[in-house]
Design an enzyme around this catalytic site. Structure first.
Site, PDB file in Angstrom:
ATOM      1  N   CYS A 122     -19.711  45.735  12.189  1.00 38.46           N
ATOM      2  CA  CYS A 122     -20.889  45.893  13.052  1.00 38.46           C
ATOM      3  C   CYS A 122     -22.081  46.381  12.225  1.00 38.46           C
ATOM      4  O   CYS A 122     -23.189  45.839  12.318  1.00 38.46           O
ATOM      5  CB  CYS A 122     -20.560  46.864  14.187  1.00 38.46           C
ATOM      6  SG  CYS A 122     -21.868  47.057  15.404  1.00 38.46           S
ATOM      7  N   CYS A 123     -21.856  47.407  11.373  1.00 38.84           N
ATOM      8  CA  CYS A 123     -22.943  47.901  10.515  1.00 38.84           C
ATOM      9  C   CYS A 123     -23.393  46.814   9.541  1.00 38.84           C
ATOM     10  O   CYS A 123     -24.587  46.683   9.260  1.00 38.84           O
ATOM     11  CB  CYS A 123     -22.492  49.126   9.719  1.00 38.84           C
ATOM     12  SG  CYS A 123     -22.570  50.682  10.612  1.00 38.84           S
ATOM     13  N   CYS A 205     -27.029  55.041  15.664  1.00 38.32           N
ATOM     14  CA  CYS A 205     -26.879  54.297  16.913  1.00 38.32           C
ATOM     15  C   CYS A 205     -26.152  55.171  17.941  1.00 38.32           C
ATOM     16  O   CYS A 205     -25.257  55.940  17.577  1.00 38.32           O
ATOM     17  CB  CYS A 205     -26.050  53.045  16.673  1.00 38.32           C
ATOM     18  SG  CYS A 205     -26.811  51.881  15.523  1.00 38.32           S
ATOM     19  N   CYS A 208     -22.245  55.511  18.082  1.00 38.42           N
ATOM     20  CA  CYS A 208     -21.580  56.090  16.909  1.00 38.42           C
ATOM     21  C   CYS A 208     -22.140  57.462  16.556  1.00 38.42           C
ATOM     22  O   CYS A 208     -22.003  57.912  15.412  1.00 38.42           O
ATOM     23  CB  CYS A 208     -21.707  55.143  15.722  1.00 38.42           C
ATOM     24  SG  CYS A 208     -21.044  53.505  16.062  1.00 38.42           S
ATOM     25  N   CYS A 232     -23.263  54.013   6.695  1.00 36.68           N
ATOM     26  CA  CYS A 232     -23.336  52.668   7.261  1.00 36.68           C
ATOM     27  C   CYS A 232     -23.346  51.601   6.183  1.00 36.68           C
ATOM     28  O   CYS A 232     -23.234  50.419   6.468  1.00 36.68           O
ATOM     29  CB  CYS A 232     -24.565  52.524   8.141  1.00 36.68           C
ATOM     30  SG  CYS A 232     -26.097  52.812   7.265  1.00 36.68           S
TER      31      CYS A 232
HETATM   32  S1  SF4 Z   1     -23.816  52.599  13.672  1.00 38.25           S
HETATM   33 FE1  SF4 Z   1     -22.340  51.836  15.199  1.00 38.25          FE
HETATM   34  S2  SF4 Z   1     -23.479  50.582  16.681  1.00 38.25           S
HETATM   35 FE2  SF4 Z   1     -24.800  50.934  14.863  1.00 38.25          FE
HETATM   36  S3  SF4 Z   1     -24.533  49.140  13.620  1.00 38.25           S
HETATM   37 FE3  SF4 Z   1     -23.041  50.665  12.872  1.00 38.25          FE
HETATM   38  S4  SF4 Z   1     -21.128  50.367  14.047  1.00 38.25           S
HETATM   39 FE4  SF4 Z   1     -22.801  49.200  15.069  1.00 38.25          FE
END
Ligand code: SF4
Length: 242
Positions: A122-123, A205, A208, A232
């Site tokens: 996701c990151c 985010c 998280c 991240c």
């Molecule tokens: S911090 Fe969490 S929601 Fe944001 S990009 Fe990374 S995994 Fe995705």
């Protein structure tokens, strides 16, 4: 050394500049970066107090530098509101750099939110890929990291080569403590995220990030709780953090 004279940024020797600048106020490190890289300098910010302090210093220096935010689609409303406050206070419009897909399309593609099952991916998709695109054509970027934030960050230098993004990385706050940053923010009435006053020392985010309990001393303890992940991937030196 000017940006035009740098034939190979990756192997440039910054040791004299590092030695001279390491004890200087962050404003002087930023000034050096602005003078050295001019329009080929950029900055990413997540609107933490460090980033807001740097934006304040950029405004004091007065030379326009493109500042952007990785707008993953999962940021707190308070974080996005801070962008407007900064624009009003400094006249600096922080550019929102977004992924190709909306949150709803992304979650539909993956059968649900990937931050639950694969936060590294996701990151990567929502921060790293947009960041790589955003820095094409730039020579250097300013980061907000401090050495005392993590063991990864403690290995950085005030100026260094960032092989992950092929940029010279300027870390003006590297030798400041969290206390130094907040003292600057308070003394200069720098706008900051109100969530910091509600128990969030480090804000990313919303899925998280959580409030840090009393007694937790690691300011990043509220990030990716329950996972080994602490970065991240923007500032980690370890590719496994991607
Ligand atoms: S911090 Fe969490 S929601 Fe944001 S990009 Fe990374 S995994 Fe995705």
């Amino acid at each position: 050394m000017t940006s035009m004279a740098i034939e190979n940024l990756a192997t440039a020797d910054w040791s004299d500049d590092i030695e001279r600048l390491s004890g200087e106020h962050p404003r002087e490190i930023i000034r050096w970066a602005v003078e050295t890289f001019a329009s080929r300098l950029t900055m990413a910010t997540a609107f933490g107090p460090e980033g807001c302090a740097i934006i304040h210093m950029l405004a004091e220096i007065g030379t326009p530098v493109r500042v952007f935010n990785l707008d993953t689609g999962y940021q707190f409303a308070e974080t996005l509101a801070l962008r407007d406050q900064i624009a009003e206070r400094y006249g600096i419009e922080v550019e929102l750099v977004q992924p190709d897909t909306t949150v709803s399309d992304y979650e539909a593609q993956h059968g649900g939110p990937l931050y639950v099952t694969n936060s590294n991916q996701c990151c990567f998709d929502r921060k790293i890929v947009p960041l790589r695109r955003a820095v094409v054509g730039y020579d250097a970027w300013i980061s907000s990291i401090r050495a005392d934030q993590s063991s990864h960050r403690a290995r950085a230098t005030v100026i260094g080569w960032d092989p992950k993004f092929n940029l010279v990385k300027i870390n003006p706050l590297l030798n400041w403590t969290q206390r130094d940053v907040w003292a600057f923010v308070v003394a200069n009435k720098v706008p900051y995220n109100p969530l910091h006053d509600q128990g969030y020392p480090s804000i990313g985010c919303w899925p998280c990030t959580r409030v840090v309990a009393a007694g937790e001393t690691d300011e990043r303890a509220g990030r990716w709780v329950g996972q080994a992940k602490t970065e991240c991937g923007l500032h980690s030196l370890d590719s496994s953090q991607l």
